[in-house]
Design an enzyme around this catalytic site. Structure first.
Site, PDB file in Angstrom:
ATOM      1  CD  GLU A 111      18.834  61.190  21.739  1.00 59.60           C
ATOM      2  OE1 GLU A 111      17.869  60.504  22.176  1.00 59.60           O
ATOM      3  OE2 GLU A 111      19.770  60.691  21.090  1.00 59.60           O
ATOM      4  CD  GLU A 147      15.509  55.290  11.957  1.00 61.72           C
ATOM      5  OE1 GLU A 147      16.336  55.674  12.816  1.00 61.72           O
ATOM      6  OE2 GLU A 147      14.330  55.685  11.949  1.00 61.72           O
ATOM      7  N   GLY A 151       7.999  56.121  12.827  1.00 65.64           N
ATOM      8  CA  GLY A 151       8.472  57.480  13.134  1.00 65.64           C
ATOM      9  C   GLY A 151       8.828  58.264  11.882  1.00 65.64           C
ATOM     10  NE  ARG A 152      12.416  54.095   8.640  1.00 65.48           N
ATOM     11  CZ  ARG A 152      12.441  53.231   9.646  1.00 65.48           C
ATOM     12  NH1 ARG A 152      12.553  53.680  10.888  1.00 65.48           N
ATOM     13  NH2 ARG A 152      12.385  51.935   9.430  1.00 65.48           N
ATOM     14  CG  HIS A 160      29.804  77.358  -6.630  1.00 67.39           C
ATOM     15  ND1 HIS A 160      30.631  77.933  -7.569  1.00 67.39           N
ATOM     16  CD2 HIS A 160      28.539  77.562  -7.059  1.00 67.39           C
ATOM     17  CE1 HIS A 160      29.886  78.488  -8.512  1.00 67.39           C
ATOM     18  NE2 HIS A 160      28.614  78.271  -8.226  1.00 67.39           N
ATOM     19  CE  LYS A 180       5.346  54.195  16.644  1.00 65.86           C
ATOM     20  NZ  LYS A 180       5.718  53.425  15.470  1.00 65.86           N
ATOM     21  CE  LYS A 195      17.072  54.849  20.251  1.00 66.94           C
ATOM     22  NZ  LYS A 195      15.661  54.498  20.144  1.00 66.94           N
TER      23      LYS A 195
HETATM   24  O1  F6P Z   1      16.479  56.908  15.937  1.00 68.66           O
HETATM   25  C1  F6P Z   1      15.642  55.864  16.269  1.00 68.66           C
HETATM   26  C2  F6P Z   1      14.252  56.301  16.436  1.00 68.66           C
HETATM   27  O2  F6P Z   1      13.593  55.213  16.997  1.00 68.66           O
HETATM   28  C3  F6P Z   1      13.582  56.734  15.128  1.00 68.66           C
HETATM   29  O3  F6P Z   1      13.121  55.676  14.373  1.00 68.66           O
HETATM   30  C4  F6P Z   1      12.503  57.611  15.630  1.00 68.66           C
HETATM   31  O4  F6P Z   1      11.984  58.388  14.608  1.00 68.66           O
HETATM   32  C5  F6P Z   1      13.236  58.390  16.679  1.00 68.66           C
HETATM   33  O5  F6P Z   1      14.093  57.415  17.285  1.00 68.66           O
HETATM   34  C6  F6P Z   1      12.410  59.077  17.702  1.00 68.66           C
HETATM   35  O6  F6P Z   1      11.577  58.207  18.405  1.00 68.66           O
HETATM   36  P1  F6P Z   1      10.383  58.741  19.263  1.00 68.66           P
HETATM   37  O7  F6P Z   1       9.426  59.424  18.361  1.00 68.66           O
HETATM   38  O8  F6P Z   1       9.796  57.545  19.927  1.00 68.66           O
HETATM   39  O9  F6P Z   1      10.921  59.715  20.276  1.00 68.66           O
END
Ligand code: F6P
Length: 550
Positions: free
Chosen positions: A221, A362, A276-277, A393, A215, A513
């Site tokens: 990452e 979240e 995002g979620r 199990h 987003k 972060k």
């Molecule tokens: O983990 C925090 C977060 O901001 C989530 O809410 C989001 O889904 C994720 O990082 C990834 O964010 P982006 O889509 O901006 O890379």
């Protein structure tokens, strides 16, 4: 007015008369056993149910009475749930800490719907992106979109994390039955290089397309993995122009996409009013659409939309998200349950619990009310789970005979997608048996009557009275997946409204972060860094550097 134990300001949740009524009622319900509730009402299993859009919710094995439900609905009314639902659908800025509308419902609105965000109808934009996604997915699936060397794309790797990963992975796994088996799909999220290396080791870069999903397009990452993907592609194809054929982006941030080197002609957008979620049905679902095709993707959106309409319009008495949400409040805040186990008896839903973890935790893992005051009761419970029957199990022992209450959401489907002998009947028999055993247990007398030696009777006795809901659906399809996900999205909303928290921000992930960036500089410094962390972190960094030979 001073905020002490005896004189709470009237607006706090636990000071509400409706909350206090529930507390008083809970003292009675704590003594009731599900065995007695069922014995007193032979039709309980047919009455404590609700149905909408193909989802049948049986909540008769929850520790509730008609009175409990009435009091919970009164609490919901007192907390303004009706107005909050309307405000969300109207596009008001209900995400107050980020001053944003919350309109994932617009992502699945039909073409002729009209939903304004700040005076602009966003539905045409939503459908314009869907149409572009559909055209791209079709070109890829039919082999019209070729890689740089003219070879057909056979592998699609979605790179993202959090909401830009968990939804696509879950949906791909859930709808694999409907996917194009000629294409290979992989998902890379972890900044651990192993994720990328293992996802690509057997793939040919000339046949591989990366979808970089972020987003913000600034997430460490995702950007790190996207750069690794770029290097992997260029190492094989030796030409910058290959990027245009092997990379597309899904983002709200065109500037950053451009900076990364992806042509914005190959970018699929979405909007800041999509959390995002809550984004798996936006362009973030591009990999899903490539996998299952446009028609199936649109069927999934229709499922989401049907549940949205049900949530918006059904009376609270038979409104599935409202019921599920209020039962969660009852279990968490009155019966004292700290967790919810999500137990899909469907292998294709193996990533559903992980998806729900982000969606619920979240969203509702918050300790501050919308007014900035500390909450005065527990908020979001811990969601976790595994597909049945594997969990049986492993951790079910604790659910049956442990000392904690673990409310369970069982999810099952009547028709098998992979019929194999009588295995589906066995699978669903296990689901029904587990909810029955949890509710009714086995008394010491019943154990004795089986001839069990007296010393073993306490060990073999099951107290029962362990609450669960069962969601039963005819078949797992794109449509029913949409309804199921929307059910939980709105359940989160109901609970966030009662707790009066912002379910749509996530400030809690920020601190980690920031510290990670600072620590990464210490780990990679060529000279001995001047460490200014706490003594534990300093010692860990020194040890790490030493063992890395730095
Ligand atoms: O983990 C925090 C977060 O901001 C989530 O809410 C989001 O889904 C994720 O990082 C990834 O964010 P982006 O889509 O901006 O890379």
């Amino acid at each position: 007015m001073p905020n002490d134990a005896t004189t709470k300001p009237a607006q706090t949740l636990t000071a509400r008369a409706e909350w206090e009524a529930l507390q008083a009622h809970c003292a009675t319900m704590q003594k009731a056993h599900l065995r007695d509730l069922f014995a007193a009402d032979p039709a309980r299993g047919e009455r404590f149910v609700a149905e909408a859009d193909g989802l049948y919710l049986d909540y008769s094995k929850q520790r509730v009475s008609e009175e409990t439900l009435r009091l919970l609905r009164e609490l919901a009314e007192a907390c303004g749930l009706r107005d909050r639902i309307a405000a969300m659908f109207r596009g008001e800025h209900i995400n107050t800490t980020e001053n944003r509308a919350v309109l994932h419902v617009a992502l699945r609105a039909p073409r002729d719907a009209h939903i304004d965000v700040d005076g602009e109808n966003v539905v045409p934009q939503v459908h314009a992106v869907l149409d572009r996604m559909a055209a791209f997915a079709e070109r890829l699936r039919s082999g019209v979109w070729l890689g740089h060397t003219g070879r057909r794309i056979r592998n699609v790797i979605s790179v993202g994390i959090g909401g830009s990963d968990l939804g696509p992975v879950m949906a791909y796994e859930a709808l694999r039955h409907f996917s194009d088996r000629e294409l290979t799909f992989r998902f890379v999220s972890n900044v651990d290089g192993t994720d990328f290396v293992e996802a690509t080791r057997d793939l040919d870069p000339a046949e591989t397309l990366f979808i970089v999903c972020s987003k913000t397009f600034t997430t460490l990452e995702t950007l790190t993995n996207a750069h690794a993907a770029r290097a992997w592609t260029l190492a094989a194809l030796h030409n910058e122009q290959a990027i245009a054929k092997h990379f597309v982006a899904v983002s709200t941030n065109a500037d950053e996409v451009r900076k990364f080197g992806i042509d914005t002609a190959n970018m699929f957008g979405f909007w800041d009013w999509v959390g995002g979620r809550y984004s798996m049905d936006s362009a973030i679902g591009l990999s899903t659409m490539i996998a299952i095709g446009e028609a199936n993707f649109r069927a999934m959106l229709a499922g989401f939309h049907a549940m949205d309409e049900h949530f918006r319009s059904a009376p609270f008495e038979r409104n599935l998200p409202v019921l599920l949400g209020l039962l969660g409040i009852w279990n968490a805040n009155f019966l004292g349950a700290a967790t919810v186990a999500v137990l899909p008896y469907e292998q294709y839903l193996k990533r559903f619990p992980a998806y729900l973890q982000q969606l619920t935790m979240e969203s509702n893992g918050k300790h501050t009310t919308l007014d900035g005051a500390p909450v005065d009761c527990d908020t979001g419970p811990i969601y976790w789970g595994e597909p049945g029957t594997n969990g049986q199990h492993s951790f079910y022992q604790l659910i049956h005979q442990g000392t904690r209450i673990v409310p369970c959401d069982f999810i099952g489907f009547c028709q098998a997608l992979s019929p194999l002998g009588d295995q589906h009947d066995l699978l669903i028999a296990n689901l029904f048996a587990q909810s029955e055993a949890l509710a009714f247990g086995k008394t010491a007398d019943e154990v004795r009557a089986e001839g069990t030696p007296e010393a073993l009777v306490p060990h073999r006795t099951f107290e029962g009275n362990r609450p669960s809901s069962t969601i039963l659906v005819e078949r797992l399809t794109p449509y029913t997946l949409g309804t199921l996900v929307a059910l939980y999205e709105h359940c989160v909303f109901v609970q966030g409204t009662i707790w009066n928290i912002d379910s749509f921000d996530q400030w809690g992930v920020e601190l980690g972060k920031v510290l990670a960036k600072r620590t990464a500089a210490d780990l990679s410094s060529a000279t001995e860094p001047k460490l200014d962390h706490d003594s534990s972190t300093n010692a860990l960094i020194r040890r790490y550097r030493r063992l890395r030979g730095m």
